[in-house]
Design a protein around this motif. Structure first.
Motif, mmCIF file in Angstrom:
data_model
loop_
_atom_site.group_PDB
_atom_site.id
_atom_site.type_symbol
_atom_site.label_atom_id
_atom_site.label_comp_id
_atom_site.label_asym_id
_atom_site.label_seq_id
_atom_site.Cartn_x
_atom_site.Cartn_y
_atom_site.Cartn_z
ATOM 1 N N SER A 133 0.826 -1.216 0.000
ATOM 2 C CA SER A 133 0.000 0.000 0.000
ATOM 3 C C SER A 133 0.857 1.261 0.000
ATOM 4 C CB SER A 133 -0.908 0.020 1.229
ATOM 5 O OG SER A 133 -1.859 -0.999 1.154
ATOM 6 N N THR A 134 1.893 1.261 0.815
ATOM 7 C CA THR A 134 2.774 2.427 0.878
ATOM 8 C C THR A 134 3.499 2.629 -0.448
ATOM 9 O OG1 THR A 134 3.084 2.101 3.253
ATOM 10 C CG2 THR A 134 4.715 3.464 2.121
ATOM 11 N N GLY A 174 1.063 4.087 -2.925
ATOM 12 C CA GLY A 174 0.782 5.500 -2.661
ATOM 13 C C GLY A 174 1.936 6.415 -3.023
#
Length: 178
Positions: free
Chosen positions: A100-101, A104
């Protein structure tokens, strides 16, 4: 096409691709699914780049939007499947958080780079020259996007492990009683 419909249709296609991705991975494997979805997404970006012109219409964008949206939806889900594959149960949250990081940060940095590409050379332009240069910048940006997708396709094709074929196990013969 209204602005709301122009946003909702690609979003619905992304959601449909994302929903089907798990079934694709189960049926065709992670590597094949990623490579196919990335190829469809790259094709969509190229089609959008070709359709982006000062005199183009919204209808011209539809094939590229559909292909890019399908690829995006499938890749997004397959990316999380890849991140969790082979990871111990106790580390699943960490793997998901890293994916997810990375997604993003990649989106933020990628958007910044793409805005720079799209707006390069627009200084001091006005009127028709600005309109034409803006369309050309958007087209160039979409070809850069396609190049990035192809780079990821090459990574998936060369680095994503192909699981061994399952061993054939004989099915015991079962006799039915009437």
């Amino acid at each position: 096409m209204q602005t709301g419909a122009g946003f909702l249709i690609p979003t619905a296609i992304v959601v449909a691709g994302s929903t089907a991705a798990g079934q694709f991975v189960t049926r065709f494997g992670l590597k094949r699914t990623l490579v196919a979805a990335l190829a469809i997404g790259a094709l969509g970006a190229v089609l959008l780049g070709l359709a982006s012109s000062p005199d183009g219409s919204y209808v011209d964008l539809i094939p590229g939007l559909v292909a890019l949206s399908i690829g995006d939806g499938v890749v997004f889900t397959a990316m999380f499947i890849a991140a969790a594959t082979g990871v111990a149960d106790r580390d699943q949250g960490t793997a998901s958080g890293i994916a997810s990081t990375g997604s993003g940060v990649g989106a933020a940095v990628g958007l910044a780079i793409l805005v720079l590409v799209a707006t390069a050379g627009l200084d001091d332009l006005t009127g028709e020259r600005l309109r034409v240069a803006t369309a050309e910048g958007i087209s160039t940006t979409l070809f850069v996007v396609a190049g990035g997708i192809v780079a990821m396709l090459l990574v998936a094709a060369t680095r994503c492990p192909t699981p061994p074929a399952p061993e054939a196990t004989p099915v015991p013969r079962q006799w039915r009683r009437c």
